[in-house]
Design a protein around this motif. Structure first.
Motif, PDB file in Angstrom:
ATOM      1  N   MET A  34      38.300  20.731  33.419  1.00  0.00           N
ATOM      2  CA  MET A  34      37.997  22.016  32.787  1.00  0.00           C
ATOM      3  C   MET A  34      36.742  21.905  31.944  1.00  0.00           C
ATOM      4  SD  MET A  34      41.650  23.513  31.482  1.00  0.00           S
ATOM      5  CE  MET A  34      42.926  24.041  32.607  1.00  0.00           C
ATOM      6  N   PHE A  38      43.072  19.210  32.870  1.00  0.00           N
ATOM      7  CA  PHE A  38      42.299  19.414  31.638  1.00  0.00           C
ATOM      8  C   PHE A  38      40.982  18.663  31.676  1.00  0.00           C
ATOM      9  CE2 PHE A  38      46.184  21.160  30.035  1.00  0.00           C
ATOM     10  CZ  PHE A  38      45.806  21.974  28.981  1.00  0.00           C
ATOM     11  N   SER A  51      42.240  15.007  27.054  1.00  0.00           N
ATOM     12  CA  SER A  51      42.393  14.504  28.425  1.00  0.00           C
ATOM     13  C   SER A  51      41.677  13.173  28.654  1.00  0.00           C
ATOM     14  CB  SER A  51      41.880  15.549  29.418  1.00  0.00           C
ATOM     15  OG  SER A  51      40.549  15.928  29.115  1.00  0.00           O
ATOM     16  N   LEU A  55      35.603  26.851  27.406  1.00  0.00           N
ATOM     17  CA  LEU A  55      36.976  27.275  27.153  1.00  0.00           C
ATOM     18  C   LEU A  55      37.249  27.444  25.660  1.00  0.00           C
ATOM     19  CD1 LEU A  55      39.119  25.255  29.710  1.00  0.00           C
ATOM     20  CD2 LEU A  55      38.915  27.725  29.525  1.00  0.00           C
ATOM     21  N   ILE A  56      36.728  26.501  24.859  1.00  0.00           N
ATOM     22  CA  ILE A  56      36.901  26.615  23.413  1.00  0.00           C
ATOM     23  C   ILE A  56      36.234  27.881  22.897  1.00  0.00           C
ATOM     24  CG2 ILE A  56      36.277  25.573  21.198  1.00  0.00           C
ATOM     25  CD1 ILE A  56      36.669  22.858  22.412  1.00  0.00           C
ATOM     26  N   PHE A  61      42.261  21.059  23.583  1.00  0.00           N
ATOM     27  CA  PHE A  61      41.360  20.944  24.727  1.00  0.00           C
ATOM     28  C   PHE A  61      40.570  19.632  24.731  1.00  0.00           C
ATOM     29  CE2 PHE A  61      41.856  25.575  24.535  1.00  0.00           C
ATOM     30  CZ  PHE A  61      42.121  25.850  25.857  1.00  0.00           C
ATOM     31  N   VAL A  99      35.286  22.119  28.824  1.00  0.00           N
ATOM     32  CA  VAL A  99      35.935  22.204  27.512  1.00  0.00           C
ATOM     33  C   VAL A  99      35.213  23.158  26.578  1.00  0.00           C
ATOM     34  CG1 VAL A  99      36.645  20.892  25.491  1.00  0.00           C
ATOM     35  CG2 VAL A  99      36.876  19.889  27.763  1.00  0.00           C
TER      36      VAL A  99
END
Length: 286
Positions: free
Chosen positions: A112, A109, A143, A117-118, A140, A114
């Motif tokens: 990634m 995570f 991490s 992705l959101i 999300f 963020v």
């Protein structure tokens, strides 16, 4: 901690907005009512914060928006902090295979992107309310906090008092909840405040991009509506300044409270502050 004026100011602002979010619906203010006799009017005695292009009262929308924005911020912070504690603390305390598995999940995570992705996930569930938006942001955004808690728990698990209690047969559950977690309250509090700021700002950003439910009212949707109607170019500053100022106040208040939490949880900061005060008094007296 409460002796600091910064902490008192920060707590006062946060409590004010939380109470505003709770009692806002009880106030005689209708954020959707249209006053066609006052279209795009600046602040006046009748409309203290002015009106929008559709004659809606900006004060009523600001009060109603507090519930949506604060709900997303607090809920996202709770979800993110809870996941960070559940992943980071056991990873650092148990180590070995548990640490390897949970640390792999954290790193996954962590690397990634963020925000994209959101945006993607929120786009698939477009038109959702603040509960789903808070869930997405919280899922999300944990991490980094988990990595910090893992490092702290790893350090605490090797301390003498924890090793001694392990040798006498104390169960892991008791050691985690009564010996490790109390030493992490400062980190967890700071993590929650940081998550709340991030949640409020992320909701505003998603609303500004038109991803959240347009039917809901929040500070983000107010800024989005002002942008769509070219409020900046037309000089309707009273439309977008109140929600933007509220978001800025939330961030400032949470940061000030975080200063106080740092001083309480870190004895070195308290000693440094006291030494500065002592030196300042000596200089003044001299």
């Amino acid at each position: 901690m409460l002796k600091s004026w910064k902490v008192r100011f920060g707590l006062g602002v946060l409590v004010f907005f939380v109470l505003l979010a709770i009692i806002g619906p009880l106030l005689p203010l209708d954020p959707r009512a249209n006053d066609f006799s006052a279209i795009s009017q600046p602040p006046s005695a009748k409309h203290l914060f002015g009106t929008t292009q559709f004659g809606q009262d900006v004060l009523a929308q600001t009060v109603a928006g507090a519930r949506g924005s604060m709900l997303v911020g607090i809920l996202a912070a709770l979800i993110g902090t809870l996941i960070a504690v559940l992943v980071g603390v056991p990873a650092g305390y148990f180590g070995r295979a548990v640490d390897n598995g949970l640390n792999f999940l954290t790193n996954l995570f962590l690397v990634m992107p963020v925000l994209p992705l959101i945006l993607i996930v929120a786009g698939y569930v477009q038109g959702t309310g603040p509960w789903v938006i808070a869930l997405i942001i919280g899922l999300f955004g944990w991490s980094g906090g988990a990595r910090t808690l893992r490092a702290q728990a790893l350090s605490l698990s090797s301390r003498d008092f924890v090793l001694a209690m392990r040798m006498v047969g104390e169960p892991h559950r008791r050691l985690i909840f009564f010996e490790v977690l109390p030493h992490l309250t400062g980190w967890i509090s700071a993590m929650f405040l940081h998550g709340m700021i991030g949640g409020v700002m992320a909701e505003a950003g998603l609303a500004f991009l038109g991803i959240t439910d347009s039917g809901s009212i929040s500070w983000g949707t107010m800024i989005q509506a002002a942008q769509q109607q070219s409020a900046v170019l037309r000089g309707f500053w009273w439309w977008f300044v109140p929600p933007g100022l509220c978001i800025a106040l939330i961030g400032t208040a949470a940061t000030m409270v975080n200063f106080g939490v740092d001083e309480v949880s870190n004895p070195k900061l308290r000693m440094a502050r006291r030494s500065v005060v002592v030196r300042t008094r000596k200089v003044v007296e001299a």
